[in-house]
Enzyme design. Structure first.
Site, short mmCIF file in Angstrom:
data_model
loop_
_atom_site.label_atom_id
_atom_site.label_comp_id
_atom_site.label_asym_id
_atom_site.label_seq_id
_atom_site.Cartn_x
_atom_site.Cartn_y
_atom_site.Cartn_z
N GLU A 15 -76.66 -46.98 -83.25
CA GLU A 15 -77.10 -45.64 -82.55
C GLU A 15 -76.79 -45.73 -81.09
O GLU A 15 -76.69 -46.49 -80.46
CB GLU A 15 -78.55 -45.49 -82.71
CG GLU A 15 -78.91 -44.53 -84.17
CD GLU A 15 -78.53 -42.91 -83.83
OE1 GLU A 15 -77.93 -42.78 -82.63
OE2 GLU A 15 -78.96 -42.42 -84.58
N ASN A 99 -87.10 -41.78 -80.13
CA ASN A 99 -85.43 -41.76 -80.55
C ASN A 99 -84.73 -41.86 -79.63
O ASN A 99 -84.59 -42.65 -78.42
CB ASN A 99 -85.18 -40.91 -81.75
CG ASN A 99 -84.01 -41.14 -82.59
OD1 ASN A 99 -83.48 -42.32 -82.52
ND2 ASN A 99 -83.36 -40.33 -83.23
N ASP A 204 -76.98 -34.69 -84.97
CA ASP A 204 -77.54 -35.91 -84.42
C ASP A 204 -77.07 -36.39 -82.76
O ASP A 204 -77.25 -35.77 -82.19
CB ASP A 204 -77.40 -36.95 -85.39
CG ASP A 204 -78.21 -38.43 -85.37
OD1 ASP A 204 -78.59 -38.72 -84.45
OD2 ASP A 204 -78.31 -38.84 -86.59
#
Length: 290
Positions: A15, A99, A204
Site C-alpha cells: 500500500e 490508513n 482507493d
C-alpha cells in the site's frame, strides 16, 4: 496497451507507494515493514519495522520520514539517528484504523481512517479526516466522510483531493491557513451506497498527473483509471488481479506503479505472499504531492 511489468513480488499486501529521492517507497501490511527500491525494482531494502502495521507515509520538510502505525493508532517519525518517536497519537480522533496519509510541502499531513471495524465485519460508518500540523498537533479537518482513503495535494498547494472508498466518490477541499474549506464533489461514480453491492467504483489509492487528472485504483474492480474532474474516465488499465493503490513516479514521472493482490482480506493476505508491485508507462507525468 503499454506493457505491465512486475517490479517486486513475495509481499503480503502493499500500500501507499511513494516516489522519493530516486526510489520507490511502500508499506507492506503483514510483513509489518516499510521498504524502498530503485525504479527498476532492484536494491529492495527494508527501511523500517512497524510491528503495529504500516500504511500511509511521507516526509517532513526537515527530511524525516513519518508513517502511520495502524493498529496502535499513531503516526510515527524516524529521527535522523534512525530511532523512532511518536509524531502524533490519533487514537482519540479515529473510529477505525488510520490508513492513507498525504504530507504536503509545509509538513502538514492529512490522515483518513476506516471509520469502523472493516476486517471484523462491522457495518460501515462515516469517519473524520484529520489534519496533523508539523509539530504533531491534531485537529479534525472534515467529518462525515465515507472511508477517506488515498489523497493528493495539487501543485499550487491550495486543494486537497480525497478518495471516499465507500462513498462512490472523490471529494475536494480548499486548503486554508489552519484547515480545510467545505467538502465538494470532485468526481461522483454513483449515489452513496446503502449496501456493498451498490458500490460501482471503490476509489482507493491515487496519484495526480500534470494535466490535473487522477489515476485512481478501483479496489472493487481490479483496475486503475485515469479520471478527469467531474468523473469522466479517460483511460483504464487492468493488471489482471486486484489493485489497491497507485502512484506516478520514476525518473521522468511517467511510471505508474500499482499495488496488486488477489483481495484485501487480512486473514488471507497475512497467510501468504501473493502481492506484487507492477508498473506501466503512461504519457502524462506526475504532479503535486505525494
Amino acid at each position: 496497451m503499454a506493457e505491465i511489468k512486475t517490479l517486486a513480488g513475495n509481499m503480503t499486501f502493499t500500500e501507499c507507494p511513494r516516489w522519493h529521492e530516486g526510489r520507490w517507497w511502500f508499506s507492506d501490511f503483514y510483513t509489518h515493514a516499510i521498504y524502498s527500491m530503485k525504479s527498476d525494482g532492484s536494491d529492495l531494502k527494508k527501511e523500517v519495522d512497524v510491528p503495529a502495521q504500516p500504511s500511509g507515509l511521507g516526509w517532513l520538510p526537515d527530511g524525516r520520514l513519518i508513517f502511520v502505525s495502524m493498529k496502535d493508532r499513531k503516526v510515527m517519525a524516524r529521527e535522523a539517528d534512525g530511532s523512532l518517536s511518536v509524531h502524533a497519537d490519533v487514537s482519540s480522533y479515529v473510529t477505525g484504523h488510520p490508513n492513507d496519509m498525504v504530507v504536503g510541502p509545509d509538513g502538514v499531513a492529512y490522515l483518513g481512517n476506516f471509520g469502523f471495524d472493516l476486517m471484523g465485519g462491522a457495518p460501515p460508518a462515516t469517519a473524520n479526516l484529520l489534519r496533523i500540523a508539523p509539530d504533531g498537533s491534531v485537529k479534525i479537518a472534515a467529518e462525515g466522510l465515507h472511508f477517506p482513503n488515498g489523497s493528493v495535494i495539487t501543485p499550487d498547494g491550495r486543494m486537497l483531493i480525497v478518495d471516499e472508498s465507500f462513498g462512490n466518490r472523490t471529494s475536494a477541499f480548499d486548503i486554508t491557513s489552519d484547515g480545510l474549506g467545505p467538502r465538494r464533489d470532485w468526481a461522483v461514480f454513483g449515489p452513496i451506497p446503502k449496501q456493498a453491492q451498490d458500490r460501482n467504483y471503490v476509489p482507493d489509492g491515487c496519484g495526480l498527473d500534470a494535466e490535473g487528472a487522477l489515476w485512481i485504483a478501483d479496489a472493487g474492480g481490479g483496475r486503475v483509471c485515469r479520471v478527469r474532474e467531474g468523473g469522466e474516465i479517460l483511460e483504464t488499465i487492468e493488471p489482471g488481479t486486484g489493485v489497491f493503490a497507485c502512484m506516478l513516479g520514476g525518473e521522468d514521472g511517467r511510471d505508474l506503479i500499482m499495488c496488486c493482490a488477489p483481495d484485501f482480506y487480512e486473514h488471507k493476505r497475512s497467510a501468504s505472499k501473493e502481492a506484487e508491485l507492477r508498473v506501466v508507462r503512461v504519457k502524462v507525468p506526475r504532479a503535486g504531492w505525494p
